[in-house]
Design an enzyme around this catalytic site. Structure first.
Site, PDB file in Angstrom:
ATOM      1  CG  ASP A 158      -2.158   0.939   1.149  1.00  0.00           C
ATOM      2  OD1 ASP A 158      -2.239   1.367   0.006  1.00  0.00           O
ATOM      3  OD2 ASP A 158      -2.846   1.175   1.908  1.00  0.00           O
ATOM      4  CG  ASN A 204      -7.382  -2.325  -6.205  1.00  0.00           C
ATOM      5  OD1 ASN A 204      -6.573  -3.119  -6.034  1.00  0.00           O
ATOM      6  ND2 ASN A 204      -7.719  -1.412  -5.260  1.00  0.00           N
TER       7      ASN A 204
HETATM    8  C1  FPP Z   1      -1.764   0.003  -3.271  1.00  0.00           C
HETATM    9  O1  FPP Z   1      -1.426   1.488  -3.447  1.00  0.00           O
HETATM   10  C2  FPP Z   1      -1.183  -0.432  -4.572  1.00  0.00           C
HETATM   11  C3  FPP Z   1      -2.028  -1.249  -5.375  1.00  0.00           C
HETATM   12  C4  FPP Z   1      -3.460  -0.865  -5.531  1.00  0.00           C
HETATM   13  C5  FPP Z   1      -1.286  -1.801  -6.746  1.00  0.00           C
HETATM   14  C6  FPP Z   1      -0.070  -2.836  -6.252  1.00  0.00           C
HETATM   15  C7  FPP Z   1       0.764  -2.786  -7.614  1.00  0.00           C
HETATM   16  C8  FPP Z   1       1.997  -2.941  -7.791  1.00  0.00           C
HETATM   17  C9  FPP Z   1       2.635  -2.728  -6.512  1.00  0.00           C
HETATM   18  C10 FPP Z   1       2.436  -2.788  -9.036  1.00  0.00           C
HETATM   19  C11 FPP Z   1       3.166  -3.967  -9.603  1.00  0.00           C
HETATM   20  C12 FPP Z   1       2.615  -5.152  -8.862  1.00  0.00           C
HETATM   21  C13 FPP Z   1       3.154  -6.411  -9.495  1.00  0.00           C
HETATM   22  C14 FPP Z   1       2.689  -7.502  -8.621  1.00  0.00           C
HETATM   23  C15 FPP Z   1       4.385  -6.298 -10.162  1.00  0.00           C
HETATM   24  P1  FPP Z   1      -2.415   2.665  -3.717  1.00  0.00           P
HETATM   25  O2  FPP Z   1      -2.439   3.204  -5.212  1.00  0.00           O
HETATM   26  O3  FPP Z   1      -3.905   2.129  -2.962  1.00  0.00           O
HETATM   27  O4  FPP Z   1      -1.765   3.824  -2.836  1.00  0.00           O
HETATM   28  P2  FPP Z   1      -2.462   4.947  -2.100  1.00  0.00           P
HETATM   29  O5  FPP Z   1      -3.161   4.425  -0.948  1.00  0.00           O
HETATM   30  O6  FPP Z   1      -1.199   5.853  -1.453  1.00  0.00           O
HETATM   31  O7  FPP Z   1      -3.248   5.606  -2.865  1.00  0.00           O
END
Ligand code: FPP
Length: 232
Positions: free
Chosen positions: A18, A66
């Site tokens: 996250d 998501n």
């Molecule tokens: C949460 O951060 C992250 C995600 C919803 C996506 C996770 C994806 C990756 C780490 C990219 C690559 C993945 C792989 C397996 C190669 P957020 O966008 O919710 O962050 P925020 O809470 O700060 O808005």
């Protein structure tokens, strides 16, 4: 008085990655730049986990919730996931890593489903390390999926073992440790069944900044925990 011996290194670690969006915002970058940096943190963490002696890493890459994000972010994330999946499949073939993908197939695009199918089948015999990507994953959906499979089998009464055996990955042990980054402290529909006795580590670090040192810190914290499983 004798000290409690440290827990062994966990076999299975699961991570809620996250903070990509906040990392990008702090830098006045688009959210996708945060996801790109997050993909680099995935590579670092995979190496750190192998080095630490962990055998299974489950990563929450995309939740069923998501889909509520803006279309351009979803498109970009899926492009990134497809690229990563293709690259990891080659690496996994080379280094003997088994790739698993957990989640609902609907409504994943056919190109992603093909890549998943290939990644999983071509690495199925590997045993040195398992990388399990939770993609279009929701834990409540997973439990409902298990119960529906049992109903189709004609079961009238079910046991806990029946449910465990019909989850997306019936062969994986429950994670001993679940890490969530970015300072948020909740499970967000991740591994609800499997987390019954997991230890939790909440890291203040935003996912794109997560590194070997932070991973080691989480393992060290886990090792000092007293695990009682409801006993004394
Ligand atoms: C949460 O951060 C992250 C995600 C919803 C996506 C996770 C994806 C990756 C780490 C990219 C690559 C993945 C792989 C397996 C190669 P957020 O966008 O919710 O962050 P925020 O809470 O700060 O808005």
């Amino acid at each position: 008085m004798s000290e409690t011996p440290a827990n062994p290194v966990p076999q299975h670690v699961a991570i809620i990655m996250d903070g990509n969006g906040r990392w990008a915002k702090e830098r006045r970058l688009p959210r996708l730049a945060g996801h790109n940096a997050g993909a680099k943190a995935v590579e670092r963490t995979l190496k750190a986990a192998q080095k630490a002696g962990v055998k299974i890493l489950t990563l929450y890459a995309f939740s069923t919730e998501n889909w509520a994000r803006p279309a351009d972010e979803i498109d970009g994330l899926f492009k990134l996931l497809e690229q990563t999946l293709s690259r990891y499949t080659k690496e996994a073939e080379k280094y003997g890593i088994r790739l698993l993908v957990s989640g609902a197939k609907e409504p994943l695009p056919p190109s992603v489903l093909e890549k998943i199918e290939y990644a999983v089948t071509s690495t199925a015999a590997h045993s040195s390390f398992t990388l399990n990507l939770a993609l279009n994953y929701g834990a409540r959906q997973e439990i409902v999926h298990a119960v529906n499979a049992l109903l189709r089998e004609g079961k009238k009464e079910i046991t806990m073992q029946d449910i465990s055996q019909h989850l997306y990955q019936p062969d994986l042990p429950d994670p001993e440790l679940i890490i969530r980054t970015s300072g948020e402290e909740r499970l967000s529909n991740f591994l609800l069944w499997q987390a019954a006795y997991s230890e939790f580590y909440f890291s203040p670090v935003l996912w794109p900044d997560f590194d070997e040192a932070e991973f080691e810190k989480s393992i060290a914290a886990y090792r000092t925990r007293k695990r009682r499983f409801g006993g004394v």
